[in-house]
Motif scaffolding. Structure first.
Motif, PDB file in Angstrom:
ATOM      1  N   SER A   1     -14.774   4.527  -5.394  1.00  0.00           N
ATOM      2  CA  SER A   1     -13.445   4.300  -4.810  1.00  0.00           C
ATOM      3  C   SER A   1     -12.794   3.018  -5.316  1.00  0.00           C
ATOM      4  CB  SER A   1     -13.539   4.259  -3.276  1.00  0.00           C
ATOM      5  OG  SER A   1     -14.306   3.152  -2.842  1.00  0.00           O
TER       6      SER A   1
ATOM      7  N   ASN B   1      -8.734   2.271  -5.441  1.00  0.00           N
ATOM      8  CA  ASN B   1      -8.280   1.070  -4.716  1.00  0.00           C
ATOM      9  C   ASN B   1      -7.577   0.104  -5.656  1.00  0.00           C
ATOM     10  OD1 ASN B   1      -9.305   2.003  -2.273  1.00  0.00           O
ATOM     11  ND2 ASN B   1     -11.282   0.995  -2.551  1.00  0.00           N
ATOM     12  N   GLU B   2      -8.180  -0.102  -6.841  1.00  0.00           N
ATOM     13  CA  GLU B   2      -7.533  -0.975  -7.829  1.00  0.00           C
ATOM     14  C   GLU B   2      -6.217  -0.372  -8.308  1.00  0.00           C
ATOM     15  OE1 GLU B   2     -11.444  -3.104  -9.920  1.00  0.00           O
ATOM     16  OE2 GLU B   2     -10.116  -1.806 -11.100  1.00  0.00           O
TER      17      GLU B   2
ATOM     18  N   ARG C   1      -4.149   1.724  -6.938  1.00  0.00           N
ATOM     19  CA  ARG C   1      -3.084   1.703  -5.927  1.00  0.00           C
ATOM     20  C   ARG C   1      -2.493   0.294  -5.803  1.00  0.00           C
ATOM     21  NH1 ARG C   1      -1.908   1.216  -0.514  1.00  0.00           N
ATOM     22  NH2 ARG C   1      -0.710   2.926   0.412  1.00  0.00           N
TER      23      ARG C   1
ATOM     24  N   GLU D   1      -7.069  -7.235   0.399  1.00  0.00           N
ATOM     25  CA  GLU D   1      -8.425  -6.728   0.184  1.00  0.00           C
ATOM     26  C   GLU D   1      -8.621  -6.166  -1.221  1.00  0.00           C
ATOM     27  OE1 GLU D   1     -11.629  -3.539   2.119  1.00  0.00           O
ATOM     28  OE2 GLU D   1      -9.575  -3.674   2.908  1.00  0.00           O
ATOM     29  N   PHE D   2      -7.639  -5.431  -1.716  1.00  0.00           N
ATOM     30  CA  PHE D   2      -7.786  -4.807  -3.034  1.00  0.00           C
ATOM     31  C   PHE D   2      -6.878  -5.435  -4.092  1.00  0.00           C
ATOM     32  CE2 PHE D   2      -8.631  -1.331   0.089  1.00  0.00           C
ATOM     33  CZ  PHE D   2     -10.003  -1.300  -0.094  1.00  0.00           C
TER      34      PHE D   2
ATOM     35  N   ALA E   1      -8.104   6.717  -2.515  1.00  0.00           N
ATOM     36  CA  ALA E   1      -7.148   5.693  -2.070  1.00  0.00           C
ATOM     37  C   ALA E   1      -5.782   6.282  -1.755  1.00  0.00           C
ATOM     38  CB  ALA E   1      -7.013   4.608  -3.135  1.00  0.00           C
TER      39      ALA E   1
END
Length: 704
Positions: A463, A467-468, A470, A480-481, A525
């Motif tokens: 994930s 996450n990156e 997005r 957070e990301f 994500a």
């Protein structure tokens, strides 16, 4: 997971000779008609029962004179959902298995399952590993095995007596001679012999098999004159059934039937997770689930994983606007999540590093076995773990360079020569290794497949891709990301707009799907962003699931397009299978997509309609690889080339203000020899001949 080479070879012969599931039931019917009196059981895997229909199968089997089933990958927790009620309705017994190291709690469950609702017997496995003979076993090991096995048999009997029943207990695995029968017969009620009989059938036909059975049994078998009344039939209450189903439901994705833990209760996972030495494979998965739940939120573990993503893998991988490719397509913007720039050249390293790090935290496993080769080899080299990699023999040819890289990293590469010699068979062999050596081995599974919790673990570790991506799309430099370098994205997530005469035109997230690890890592994500349309692209093979004239073909790996629901490698998902539940051989130019199943979360996402799944053919992938290479100077792997074909097609049909984001999950270095062969180009890798060969191919290359 449990069948040895003899049984697997027999299965291949049976399938090639056209033997069907219905034929086996007819064989039983014929045997009864010829005078067979002893109880008769059918032994097999759950997918065949599902394909034929559990209720229908039980009804037909009962009419044919069959007394019950041994379904080796149907655990107690899953059996009460469908199979046990159907068997009970037709007075058939389900025979559970116990292992040499089953704990008392599990033995209690086994005994209860064996007498509820229709009493039968218990099958005790005499050793860890797979079926087959054990001629070279050392005397001390053999004595210990007998002692362990006797303890299990006695424990099963004691558990049954507490429930008011007398249960027959039989022993199998590794029994091939009369002396073995005598050894186990000293404390068991019978012996199960499979592989040795199959070997004799192969050598000398039915007569040879009959002679072997006569020898093993010590002479002709005779019915006893003593009439033994079976234990009374017991009924489970509605509350009992609900409790059993509750256990199994939590292994599925959402409210779907996809996922599960369909594994044989055969093996030990001692010390690897919580230092317990008396547990079965089922309990091993439970403990692995608990261990992952603990470590994935542990701050120190998370920090180390993030450090390795940064310092070893090279993340965050860039978000890249494919300007020339966008201009070539003339429509929507095309953006790449450039996971091919990760160390070892693909997304696989995220999962391999995460699982290897988990193993190092548990501090017990000595071997990492997995089919996603280079990434696992690199992770094991980094963390000082022995690595054994299984690859289908055909795939070792398709990926010669990767095989050499694995060996240079210190891994042992085992070509798998059984079955179709591709990814499915590599998974089979890796699982067998794990079952056999589970005291010292952790299986670093390569994709989002397998029994729970493996699909969850792989999704969580992959994930990081979505996450990156997005955060990069939104230019999030904190959070957070977020990351200070995330400044070159379009600055927005896709926004739903009403265009084209009222139709909803959405921006897209696209990824290729084989087992589905890169795709689920990318999609995860965006699942809650309802304005984003998500597309998975499968391997359509030579022509797709249908030939140009509309007739069916099996020369593809488009599981979600053409598959049906079944059980393979420990989970319920979509499969490419025959009507009677036999797994089909598949085809793809891409080794990584050449698989007859798919991760169960993808099956769930298809079923609920959140993700759409389409396919691209071999030629379309080859063409996309060349187009992207020449427009962007980036050579993609064959796997994401399937997604790139559909990306370009979608981009051509969408307005210029739309975005198509695709996960470029691997680079094409590994595929060059295979691609050259597919294009009819001869590459001589001997340096002293390469110039002459290049001259010979110059005109052909110009023409292309």
């Amino acid at each position: 997971m449990a069948d040895g080479s003899a049984i697997e070879a027999a299965s291949v012969v049976a399938i090639k000779n056209g033997t069907l599931y219905s034929d086996v039931i007819d064989f039983a019917r014929q045997a009864r008609a010829k005078g067979l009196k002893v109880p008769l059981l059918l032994m097999g895997y759950y997918n065949s029962f599902l394909a034929a229909g559990c209720e229908e199968t039980c009804k037909e089997c009962s009419a044919a004179g069959i007394d019950g089933f041994i379904i080796v990958d149907l655990p107690v927790e899953e059996s009460w959902r469908i199979m046990a009620p159907a068997a009970a309705k037709h007075n058939l017994s389900l025979v559970p298995l116990a292992s040499p190291t089953s704990g008392l709690e599990r033995i209690q469950q086994v005994a209860e399952a064996a007498i509820n609702p229709t009493p039968g017997m218990v099958y005790v496995v005499s050793l860890l590993g797979v079926t087959g003979t054990r001629e070279s076993e050392q005397a001390e090991a053999k004595a210990n095995r007998l002692k362990e096995c006797q303890a299990v048999v006695e424990s099963v009997r004691d558990a049954a007596k507490k429930l008011g029943a007398e249960l027959p207990v039989v022993v199998g695995f590794g029994i091939s001679e009369r002396k073995h029968v005598e050894e186990f017969g000293a404390f068991a009620d019978g012996c199960v012999v499979g592989s040795r009989i199959i070997q004799e059938l192969g050598k000398g036909g039915v007569a040879a098999a009959g002679a072997l059975v006569n020898k093993l049994s010590g002479g002709p078998l005779a019915l006893t004159s003593e009439k033994v009344e079976p234990p009374a039939k017991r009924q489970r209450t509605a509350a009992d059934l609900e409790q059993q189903k509750k256990h199994a439901d939590k292994w599925n994705f959402g409210n779907s039937v996809f996922g599960g833990r369909f594994i044989p209760v055969l093996a030990l996972f001692s010390r690897v997770v919580l230092a317990r030495s008396q547990e079965t494979l089922m309990v091993a998965h439970h403990e692995l689930e608990e261990a992952w739940a603990k470590w994935k939120i542990d701050p120190v573990f998370k920090a180390e994983l993030a450090r390795l993503r940064r310092d070893f893998i090279g993340g965050p991988t860039p978000l890249y606007f494919a300007k020339r490719l966008t201009e070539f397509c003339g429509g929507a913007q095309i953006w790449f999540k450039r996971e091919e720039l990760a160390h070892t050249g693909a997304h696989k390293i995220n999962n391999a590093i995460g699982q290897a790090l988990l193993v190092s935290r548990l501090q017990e496993a000595e071997t990492g076995a997995g089919q996603h080769g280079v990434a696992t080899a690199a992770a094991c080299a980094l963390l000082d773990l022995e690595c054994v990699v299984y690859m289908g023999e055909i795939d070792t040819e398709r990926q010669k360079l990767n095989c050499f890289r694995m060996r240079e990293l210190g891994a042992t590469v085992v070509p798998v020569k059984s079955g179709s010699r591709t990814l499915k068979d590599a998974v089979n062999e890796a699982l067998r290794d794990w079952v056999t050596n589970i005291r010292t081995t952790h299986y670093i599974i390569g994709s989002a497949v397998g029994p729970h919790p493996f699909p969850d673990i792989v999704r969580d570790l992959q994930s990081v891709i979505g996450n990156e991506a997005r955060a990069q799309m939104l230019n999030q430099t904190s959070g957070e990301f977020g990351h200070p370098t995330f400044t070159n994205g379009p600055g927005r997530l896709p926004v739903l707009e009403l265009q084209l005469a009222g139709d909803d035109v959405k921006d897209l997230v696209v990824a290729c799907v084989g087992g589905g690890s890169n795709a689920i890592g990318m999609f995860n994500a965006f699942l809650e962003d309802k304005e984003v349309r998500i597309i998975g692209v499968e391997a359509g093979g030579e022509h797709g699931p249908w030939l140009p004239d509309g007739s069916d073909t099996d020369k593809h790996s488009a599981t979600l397009t053409k598959g049906t629901v079944g059980v393979l490698h420990g989970s319920r998902t979509y499969l490419l299978q025959s009507p009677d539940g036999q797994i089909k051989e598949t085809h793809s130019i891409s080794a990584g997509l050449d698989y007859p199943g798919v991760g169960p979360q993808h099956a769930s996402l298809k079923a609920c309609g959140r993700v759409e799944y389409v396919f691209a053919t071999d030629q379309q992938a080859l063409d996309a690889m060349r187009t992207v290479s020449r427009k962007e100077g980036i050579v993609p792997a064959l796997e994401p080339s399937h997604a790139l074909h559909q990306t370009m097609e979608f981009a051509k049909s969408l307005p210029k203000d739309k975005i198509v984001l695709v996960n470029l999950c691997g680079r094409g270095d590994k595929d060059m020899l295979h691609v050259a062969k597919a294009r009819g180009v001869v590459i001589d890798t001997a340096p002293w001949r390469s110039c002459r060969r290049l001259d010979q191919n110059t005109q052909k290359n110009k023409e292309e």
